[in-house]
Design an enzyme around this catalytic site. Structure first.
Site, PDB file in Angstrom:
ATOM      1  N   MET A  98      58.103  22.884  21.308  1.00  0.00           N
ATOM      2  CA  MET A  98      57.402  23.408  20.138  1.00  0.00           C
ATOM      3  C   MET A  98      57.678  22.496  18.947  1.00  0.00           C
ATOM      4  SD  MET A  98      58.213  27.479  20.495  1.00  0.00           S
ATOM      5  CE  MET A  98      59.922  27.223  20.927  1.00  0.00           C
ATOM      6  N   VAL A 156      65.864  27.308  23.384  1.00  0.00           N
ATOM      7  CA  VAL A 156      66.732  26.177  23.064  1.00  0.00           C
ATOM      8  C   VAL A 156      66.461  25.708  21.637  1.00  0.00           C
ATOM      9  CG1 VAL A 156      67.462  23.856  23.730  1.00  0.00           C
ATOM     10  CG2 VAL A 156      66.668  25.464  25.486  1.00  0.00           C
ATOM     11  N   GLY A 186      61.658  23.405  14.783  1.00  0.00           N
ATOM     12  CA  GLY A 186      61.410  22.755  16.066  1.00  0.00           C
ATOM     13  C   GLY A 186      62.370  23.137  17.177  1.00  0.00           C
ATOM     14  N   SER A 187      61.870  23.322  18.391  1.00  0.00           N
ATOM     15  CA  SER A 187      62.701  23.799  19.489  1.00  0.00           C
ATOM     16  C   SER A 187      61.915  23.755  20.802  1.00  0.00           C
ATOM     17  CB  SER A 187      63.153  25.236  19.189  1.00  0.00           C
ATOM     18  OG  SER A 187      62.056  25.992  18.707  1.00  0.00           O
ATOM     19  N   ARG A 188      62.462  24.392  21.857  1.00  0.00           N
ATOM     20  CA  ARG A 188      61.747  24.431  23.127  1.00  0.00           C
ATOM     21  C   ARG A 188      62.112  25.678  23.915  1.00  0.00           C
ATOM     22  NH1 ARG A 188      63.948  19.533  26.895  1.00  0.00           N
ATOM     23  NH2 ARG A 188      64.012  20.815  28.756  1.00  0.00           N
TER      24      ARG A 188
END
Length: 217
Positions: A98, A156, A186-188
């Site tokens: 993301m 995450v 921002g991340s995933r």
């Protein structure tokens, strides 16, 4: 546009800062070009932060045995891996990155019982890096579907993310498409699926939370 509840405090702080910048410039800077430039920067930053916390209303078409996308973003990993935290065996991993411009709401990818929910402190390296799944700040959630299949969803944190919010609690009933949490900036999201899962996405695909089918299990 609906604003997610996790953004209320941040947006208020951003508004106060933007207002302070504008007020200070108004009273201290005589040059209209410089003053208007500061106005523009403050306004753009405020709009970006508000946009980050948007929370779209989406209808999830629940499909038997389907795993829906738990987040907006881009598919960056599809591979067989050893999952060391819960399954301690090989799984199929699908990871969605993301960017700061994506919606950062996270949704339950399947319906079922939450068997496991655990937060881990960690580093804040770039979420696109493979090691981020096991070394970054993260929360792992395991859901058992009604037909006995178990999947793991891992939120995450990335280099910019400093807070993971997870609503999943052990023993609760998860509903596919309901909000599971939120990651600030921002991340995933990592999905760990059974080895026989039929993956329906490929690396590089742009996916939409609750709307894109990742796999059938």
């Amino acid at each position: 546009m609906t604003i997610h509840k996790e953004g209320y405090k941040t947006i208020l702080v951003a508004f106060i800062i933007a207002f302070a910048i504008i007020a200070t410039c108004y009273f201290t800077i005589d040059n209209s070009i410089i003053r208007n430039s500061f106005y523009g920067v403050a306004a753009v930053l405020f709009i970006v932060i508000v946009n980050f916390f948007r929370s779209p209303e989406r209808i999830c078409k629940q499909i038997n045995n389907a795993v829906i996308t738990p987040a907006d973003g881009e598919v960056v990993v599809i591979e067989e891996v050893d999952e060391p935290e819960y399954f301690k065996s090989k799984c199929k991993q699908v990871s969605i990155f993301m960017s700061p411009f994506n919606v950062h709401v996270n949704w339950f990818p399947v319906s079922g019982e939450v068997l496991y929910s655990k937060h881990h402190s960690g580093r804040f390296m770039g979420a696109y890096l493979p090691k981020s799944s096991t070394e970054n700040e993260r929360t792992s959630v395991v859901i058992k579907t009604d037909d006995g299949k178990e999947i793991l969803v891992r939120q995450v944190a990335g280099a910019m993310a400093r807070r993971i919010v997870c609503y999943a609690e052990e023993g609760m009933k998860a509903e596919q498409g309901a909000q599971m949490g939120f990651i600030k900036f921002g991340s995933r999201l990592d999905l760990y699926l059974p080895l026989d899962a039929d993956i329906k996405v490929k690396i590089g695909d742009k996916v939409t939370g609750t709307q894109t089918t990742v796999a059938f299990i």
